[in-house]
Design a protein around this motif. Structure first.
Motif, PDB file in Angstrom:
ATOM      1  N   GLU A 215      10.523 -30.615 -30.886  1.00 36.44           N
ATOM      2  CA  GLU A 215       9.528 -31.188 -29.974  1.00 36.44           C
ATOM      3  C   GLU A 215       8.892 -30.106 -29.111  1.00 36.44           C
ATOM      4  O   GLU A 215       7.669 -30.087 -28.909  1.00 36.44           O
ATOM      5  CB  GLU A 215      10.188 -32.246 -29.094  1.00 36.44           C
ATOM      6  CG  GLU A 215      10.778 -33.419 -29.876  1.00 36.44           C
ATOM      7  CD  GLU A 215      11.521 -34.388 -28.972  1.00 36.44           C
ATOM      8  OE1 GLU A 215      11.432 -34.214 -27.740  1.00 36.44           O
ATOM      9  OE2 GLU A 215      12.169 -35.303 -29.494  1.00 36.44           O
ATOM     10  N   TYR A 216       9.729 -29.211 -28.587  1.00 33.25           N
ATOM     11  CA  TYR A 216       9.194 -28.122 -27.766  1.00 33.25           C
ATOM     12  C   TYR A 216       8.279 -27.226 -28.588  1.00 33.25           C
ATOM     13  O   TYR A 216       7.235 -26.765 -28.102  1.00 33.25           O
ATOM     14  CB  TYR A 216      10.337 -27.286 -27.180  1.00 33.25           C
ATOM     15  CG  TYR A 216      11.342 -28.061 -26.369  1.00 33.25           C
ATOM     16  CD1 TYR A 216      10.952 -29.104 -25.543  1.00 33.25           C
ATOM     17  CD2 TYR A 216      12.704 -27.748 -26.416  1.00 33.25           C
ATOM     18  CE1 TYR A 216      11.864 -29.816 -24.791  1.00 33.25           C
ATOM     19  CE2 TYR A 216      13.634 -28.445 -25.664  1.00 33.25           C
ATOM     20  CZ  TYR A 216      13.217 -29.488 -24.863  1.00 33.25           C
ATOM     21  OH  TYR A 216      14.139 -30.184 -24.109  1.00 33.25           O
TER      22      TYR A 216
ATOM     23  N   HIS B 151      16.402 -30.468 -29.685  1.00 36.57           N
ATOM     24  CA  HIS B 151      15.022 -30.899 -29.429  1.00 36.57           C
ATOM     25  C   HIS B 151      14.041 -29.729 -29.477  1.00 36.57           C
ATOM     26  O   HIS B 151      12.947 -29.812 -28.897  1.00 36.57           O
ATOM     27  CB  HIS B 151      14.908 -31.606 -28.076  1.00 36.57           C
ATOM     28  CG  HIS B 151      15.821 -32.773 -27.918  1.00 36.57           C
ATOM     29  ND1 HIS B 151      15.668 -33.953 -28.619  1.00 36.57           N
ATOM     30  CD2 HIS B 151      16.945 -32.933 -27.156  1.00 36.57           C
ATOM     31  CE1 HIS B 151      16.643 -34.798 -28.283  1.00 36.57           C
ATOM     32  NE2 HIS B 151      17.430 -34.196 -27.418  1.00 36.57           N
TER      33      HIS B 151
ATOM     34  N   LYS C  28      17.059 -29.742 -34.414  1.00 38.43           N
ATOM     35  CA  LYS C  28      17.139 -31.200 -34.310  1.00 38.43           C
ATOM     36  C   LYS C  28      17.853 -31.641 -33.031  1.00 38.43           C
ATOM     37  O   LYS C  28      17.268 -32.315 -32.184  1.00 38.43           O
ATOM     38  CB  LYS C  28      17.840 -31.772 -35.536  1.00 38.43           C
ATOM     39  CG  LYS C  28      17.063 -31.574 -36.831  1.00 38.43           C
ATOM     40  CD  LYS C  28      17.800 -32.182 -38.020  1.00 38.43           C
ATOM     41  CE  LYS C  28      17.014 -31.990 -39.306  1.00 38.43           C
ATOM     42  NZ  LYS C  28      17.709 -32.580 -40.484  1.00 38.43           N
TER      43      LYS C  28
END
Length: 287
Positions: free
Chosen positions: A79-80, A76, A73
């Motif tokens: 997202e990756y 990130h 979280k």
């Protein structure tokens, strides 16, 4: 009662063969341990606090399960991970479609001049990504694909199909022709033969190509560093560089991020491993 006697020479050869087998198993065990140790060490580190990593590098006194939550979280990584998943899955789909169709043409249909065309195509194996970086970058820039996912997907697809076609073509050449001929007699089209008969037969080599190309597309860093600058489009290997600069002193969280990068590769390999050796062996020998 008759007693069967074993000659000393036979006993010695049997003992020697048994000793060689034991030594071979021990050697393979040592190699496996050396191969798995880095992964096991990172896995163990991913559950540690920073204090334990420094003071007790080979022990875990407190399980820090929150390291994965922090990496997922706050770092990130989610997202990756999503970006890498999209790029890798689309790349694999394109590669499999191109590879299967080309290998079927070279190995089964064999049009006029197919050997020369295949040889010309395989010369791409001697061209490294460093040699093509500038022209590929300029081409994708002119097409407006730099700093997009397509700027990763298309080069990844091109770089993976050559080896896949080489392996799969040799496998397809060994498929029995009698099955295809029987299907033609029954009224099956060429496409139906490919989908319903030949693709199930070449599933071992398909699994081999999936393992090789998945690992490359999932872990690729060099081209992603050049082609993607937008933070929202960075793949997991590229995003972990920023992650490392932010959490470089928190070794447990950093190790958790590395494990998130490694786990999908392990899952794909374990799932396809039953086909991997068969696919490599047959694809390398046949033809």
């Amino acid at each position: 009662m008759f007693k069967t006697e074993i000659s000393p020479t036979g006993r010695h050869s049997s003992n020697a063969a048994r000793a060689i087998a034991v030594v071979g198993q021990l050697a393979l065990g040592i190699v496996a341990l050396l191969t798995l140790y880095p992964i096991l060490f990172i896995l163990m580190t991913s559950f540690k606090s920073t204090t334990d990593v420094i003071t007790k590098p080979f022990a875990v006194t407190k399980m820090m399960l929150d390291n994965y939550a922090v990496a997922w979280k706050l770092g990130h990584v989610a997202e990756y991970f999503l970006n890498s998943a999209i790029v890798t899955v689309v790349t694999l789909i394109f590669q499999l479609v191109i590879t299967i169709m080309a290998a079927y043409a070279f190995g089964k249909l064999r049009p006029r001049g197919h050997n020369a065309l295949l040889l010309l195509y395989l010369t791409a194996l001697f061209i490294t990504i460093e040699m093509t970086t500038v022209p590929v970058f300029m081409l994708l820039k002119d097409l407006g694909l730099i700093h997009t996912r397509w700027g990763l997907i298309l080069p990844y697809t091109a770089s993976g199909v050559v080896m896949g076609i080489y392996i799969m073509t040799n496998f397809v050449k060994g498929l029995p022709k009698e099955v295809d001929e029987a299907a033609v007699v029954d009224g099956a089209s060429l496409f139906q033969i490919l989908i319903k008969i030949d693709i199930p037969l070449i599933s071992p080599v398909i699994a081999t190509v999936v393992i090789i190309n998945f690992q490359h597309a999932w872990s690729e860093f060099y081209w992603a560093l050049i082609a993607v600058k937008d933070e929202a489009l960075k793949t997991l290997p590229l995003g972990l560089i920023n992650f490392q600069s932010e959490y470089g002193s928190d070794y447990g969280v950093l190790a958790a991020g590395l494990m998130i990068l490694t786990i999908p590769v392990l899952i794909v390999y374990l799932y396809c491993s039953k086909y991997f050796i068969e696919g490599v062996a047959v694809g390398a020998v046949k033809g």
